[in-house]
Design a protein around this motif. Structure first.
Motif, mmCIF file in Angstrom:
data_model
loop_
_atom_site.group_PDB
_atom_site.id
_atom_site.type_symbol
_atom_site.label_atom_id
_atom_site.label_comp_id
_atom_site.label_asym_id
_atom_site.label_seq_id
_atom_site.Cartn_x
_atom_site.Cartn_y
_atom_site.Cartn_z
ATOM 1 N N VAL B 6 0.843 -1.194 0.000
ATOM 2 C CA VAL B 6 0.000 0.000 0.000
ATOM 3 C C VAL B 6 0.873 1.237 0.000
ATOM 4 O O VAL B 6 1.787 1.369 0.798
ATOM 5 N N GLY B 46 -3.016 3.738 -3.050
ATOM 6 C CA GLY B 46 -3.482 2.467 -3.581
ATOM 7 C C GLY B 46 -2.409 1.429 -3.384
ATOM 8 O O GLY B 46 -1.407 1.661 -2.713
ATOM 9 N N SER B 47 -2.633 0.265 -3.995
ATOM 10 C CA SER B 47 -1.641 -0.798 -3.877
ATOM 11 C C SER B 47 -0.851 -0.889 -5.173
ATOM 12 O O SER B 47 -1.386 -0.702 -6.261
ATOM 13 N N ASP B 60 -3.068 0.247 -8.260
ATOM 14 C CA ASP B 60 -4.472 -0.128 -8.300
ATOM 15 C C ASP B 60 -5.207 0.740 -7.299
ATOM 16 O O ASP B 60 -5.121 0.517 -6.105
ATOM 17 N N PRO B 62 -8.518 1.930 -5.695
ATOM 18 C CA PRO B 62 -9.925 1.528 -5.610
ATOM 19 C C PRO B 62 -10.843 2.732 -5.434
ATOM 20 O O PRO B 62 -11.730 2.720 -4.610
ATOM 21 N N HIS B 63 -10.639 3.764 -6.239
ATOM 22 C CA HIS B 63 -11.406 4.984 -6.003
ATOM 23 C C HIS B 63 -12.736 4.982 -6.713
ATOM 24 O O HIS B 63 -13.504 5.910 -6.571
ATOM 25 N N ARG B 65 -13.371 5.496 -9.812
ATOM 26 C CA ARG B 65 -13.528 6.383 -10.969
ATOM 27 C C ARG B 65 -13.001 5.670 -12.194
ATOM 28 O O ARG B 65 -11.863 5.217 -12.218
ATOM 29 N N ARG B 167 -12.086 -7.390 -12.700
ATOM 30 C CA ARG B 167 -11.940 -8.789 -12.276
ATOM 31 C C ARG B 167 -12.858 -9.700 -13.074
ATOM 32 O O ARG B 167 -12.497 -10.822 -13.411
ATOM 33 N N MET B 170 -11.406 -10.591 -16.508
ATOM 34 C CA MET B 170 -10.033 -11.110 -16.578
ATOM 35 C C MET B 170 -9.929 -12.416 -17.327
ATOM 36 O O MET B 170 -8.863 -12.778 -17.782
ATOM 37 N N GLY B 180 -9.993 -13.703 -11.909
ATOM 38 C CA GLY B 180 -10.350 -12.616 -10.998
ATOM 39 C C GLY B 180 -10.957 -13.099 -9.703
ATOM 40 O O GLY B 180 -11.271 -12.310 -8.837
ATOM 41 N N LYS B 227 -19.272 -6.658 -0.816
ATOM 42 C CA LYS B 227 -18.858 -7.341 0.403
ATOM 43 C C LYS B 227 -17.579 -8.134 0.219
ATOM 44 O O LYS B 227 -17.044 -8.643 1.184
ATOM 45 N N GLY B 228 -17.099 -8.273 -0.983
ATOM 46 C CA GLY B 228 -15.809 -8.944 -1.164
ATOM 47 C C GLY B 228 -15.838 -10.394 -0.791
ATOM 48 O O GLY B 228 -15.008 -10.863 -0.034
ATOM 49 N N SER B 230 -15.307 -14.372 -0.860
ATOM 50 C CA SER B 230 -14.343 -15.309 -1.417
ATOM 51 C C SER B 230 -15.107 -16.342 -2.244
ATOM 52 O O SER B 230 -16.332 -16.335 -2.292
ATOM 53 N N VAL B 231 -14.362 -17.256 -2.867
ATOM 54 C CA VAL B 231 -15.014 -18.200 -3.790
ATOM 55 C C VAL B 231 -16.014 -19.081 -3.040
ATOM 56 O O VAL B 231 -17.119 -19.359 -3.530
ATOM 57 N N GLU B 233 -17.614 -18.358 -0.244
ATOM 58 C CA GLU B 233 -18.774 -17.547 0.144
ATOM 59 C C GLU B 233 -19.668 -17.297 -1.055
ATOM 60 O O GLU B 233 -20.883 -17.287 -0.939
#
Lengths: 319, 246
Positions: B6, B46-47, B60, B62-63, B65, B167, B170, B180, B227-228, B230-231, B233
């Protein structure tokens, strides 16, 4: 200030309700004294992403100091600072606007009518426009404008509670509408919060700018003068003060506002204000990183972003 | 692709983080600035991502825009038309993108598609510079074929973040897993029939025969973005959402 003819304004006067107390309650009439060291800053709360509909936003607060008196009176000893900032942009300029090869920055600073002890109006007056100009000077040095031709960016700052110019127990000569010592702390807070909101909006910046204040105060008993960081005007008798907007990585000052009689100590006062700006930068860094964690920048694709609930960790302000 | 860390605006990338280069040239992606001779600074937070194969690095951010770049596939909505061009909105509060009325497959002055204000098109960004308006087209100008671009009829558009759209687009790696990390579209596609068009500008268009299936797919995508998940979930949420339908 021209009369506001579009609204029926509340009666002009104080915003704090009168407090009736027994005579002889000396605690109430004690001028607050500074309990922290000369180079110690008050704790700052800074959080980004408070307004979801704006490109970027931030909220800045200096929480009330814990009252030392135990009788729990409702009158706070000193006011505190609460500032909120929203950034809209970069947006295309209207069709009839002149061509501009760089991003056109416009800043608006407004005190809420209930923000100070004397009620302010709804229309911006001269001191608020002055703060806006100072803020624009501070931010213009840090934004990379050439990436956004024919675009504009609007920074809107609302001060919900402003710092006072002096202790309410003293007789206040002169109106608060002129720039007093409280305005300088407000400007430093505005610079920091606008910087956080700009980074949240993703506008390209050369560095992170933070605001700091330092003041030359006179101790009435020992008749000496010393320089303190982050002055709270009710606590001191201020002779001169200085606000700077400072870029730490490049060691540059983008904005400086000095007021009062300093004499030969101008450079020292500026250096101390720079030190204060370095301390507020640590808070800014933590707030930006916390905002990134919420958005999920710091995780692999399978991890979930951490929710920003509960309290964040306290940061030591160091330079 | 490897290594993320970061960074804040104005930080210098240390030379140890730079990917090795063969010819001595590095490709700088968005949000990085080069000061000659050898300083690379970040301009947003960002990262940092590096790609050793292409000797590229980018931030990257994450804004949320979206900035148009040439070759992106986007879902655009037509705002109004003027002579010979449609003015389309890619993102709110930005300047309109121009879509020529003849930029469709097999269109000439006699036969051109009649598109109204509010219609959706799946288009490709033809030119994008900071000085001019963005231009988009609905066909492949070299071959003259549509390749899936063109007007989108029916269905519904959902808003997602541009990073999530990236993602989704991808693709899959050699074992068939999505690169992704999003399995929503494949898994739901095994049970429900639907059409989908993902726009890099943060819009995804979904059309199934009925309203319920369209809404389920859209809400799953939006939930996965916000909510991000994972696979695992994602698989669990898909099962809970599809169970009432079968």
């Amino acid at each position: 200030m021209q009369a506001d003819r579009r609204r029926i304004n509340a009666p002009a006067g104080g915003t704090a309700a009168p407090v009736f107390t027994f005579t002889g309650n000396e605690d109430l009439l004690q001028r607050p004294t500074r309990t922290r060291k000369a180079d110690e800053h008050r704790k700052i709360f800074l959080r980004t992403k408070v307004v979801p509909s704006a490109s970027g936003s931030a909220y800045y607060e200096i929480p009330p100091a814990k009252s030392t008196s135990s009788n729990g009176n409702l009158v706070p000893a000193a006011s505190n600072l609460k500032i909120t900032c929203t950034v809209h942009g970069p947006r295309p300029l209207p069709r009839n606007a002149a061509f501009s090869p760089n991003l056109l920055l416009s800043t608006h600073v407004k005190f809420a009518p209930f923000a100070t002890r004397q009620r302010r109006g709804y229309i911006r007056d001269a001191s608020e426009r002055d703060l806006g100009v100072h803020l624009e000077t501070a931010l213009r040095g840090v934004i990379i404008g050439e990436r956004w031709p024919k675009s504009g960016c609007e920074v809107v700052i609302t001060v919900l509670e402003g710092e006072e110019d002096g202790w309410w127990g003293d007789q206040q000569q002169g109106s608060e509408k002129s720039g007093g010592w409280g305005m300088m702390s407000v400007l430093a807070g505005c610079i920091t919060v606008a910087s956080a909101a700009l980074i949240d909006a993703g506008i390209d910046c050369v560095d992170m700018v933070s605001g700091g204040t330092a003041a030359l105060v006179r101790n009435p008993e020992s008749k000496t003068e010393e320089v303190v960081l982050d002055p709270s005007p009710p606590e001191h008798e201020i002779k001169a003060a200085c606000v700077v907007a400072y870029l730490q990585s490049r060691d540059e000052i983008t904005e400086m506002w000095m007021k009062g009689e300093v004499g030969e100590g101008t450079e020292f006062l500026t250096d101390q204000a720079v030190k204060s700006a370095m301390m507020t930068r640590t808070v800014l860094v933590e707030a930006v990183k916390e905002g990134l964690e919420v958005e999920g920048a710091v995780e692999s694709f399978n991890g979930a972003p951490k929710a920003a609930k509960g309290k964040g960790k306290d940061v030591d302000m160091t330079d | 692709m490897a290594t993320t860390s970061v960074l804040l605006p104005g930080e210098q990338i240390p030379p140890s983080d730079l990917p090795p280069t063969k010819k001595g040239t590095l490709t700088l992606g968005p949000n990085l600035r080069h000061l000659p001779p050898s300083t690379i600074l970040t301009t947003t937070s960002g990262s940092l991502h590096t790609d050793p194969k292409k000797a590229a690095l980018w931030i990257d951010a994450p804004h949320g825009r979206y900035q148009p770049s040439v070759g992106d596939l986007v879902v655009a909505q037509i705002h109004h038309g003027s002579t010979d061009t449609y003015h389309c909105a890619l993102t709110p509060h930005t300047a309109y993108a121009l879509l020529g009325q003849l930029a469709f497959e097999g269109a000439n002055k006699k036969t051109r598609p009649k598109l109204e204000s509010g219609d959706l098109v799946y288009a490709r960004v033809k030119t994008a510079s900071k000085w001019e308006d963005v231009e988009i087209e609905c066909f492949n100008s070299s071959t003259g074929k549509a390749d899936g671009l063109g007007p989108l009829k029916g269905g519904m558009v959902f808003n997602i973040s541009p990073a999530f759209a990236r993602r989704l687009m991808m693709g899959t790696d050699k074992e068939g897993r999505s690169k992704g990390g999003v399995v929503v579209l494949e898994e739901v596609g095994e049970k429900v029939k639907f059409e989908v068009a993902v726009g890099r500008n943060g819009r995804v268009w979904v059309d199934s025969g009925n309203v319920a299936a369209t809404l389920v797919v859209g809400r799953l995508l939006m939930g996965c973005d916000e909510k991000g998940w994972s696979v695992e979930e994602q698989r669990r949420e898909i099962e809970t959402c599809l169970r009432p339908m079968f």
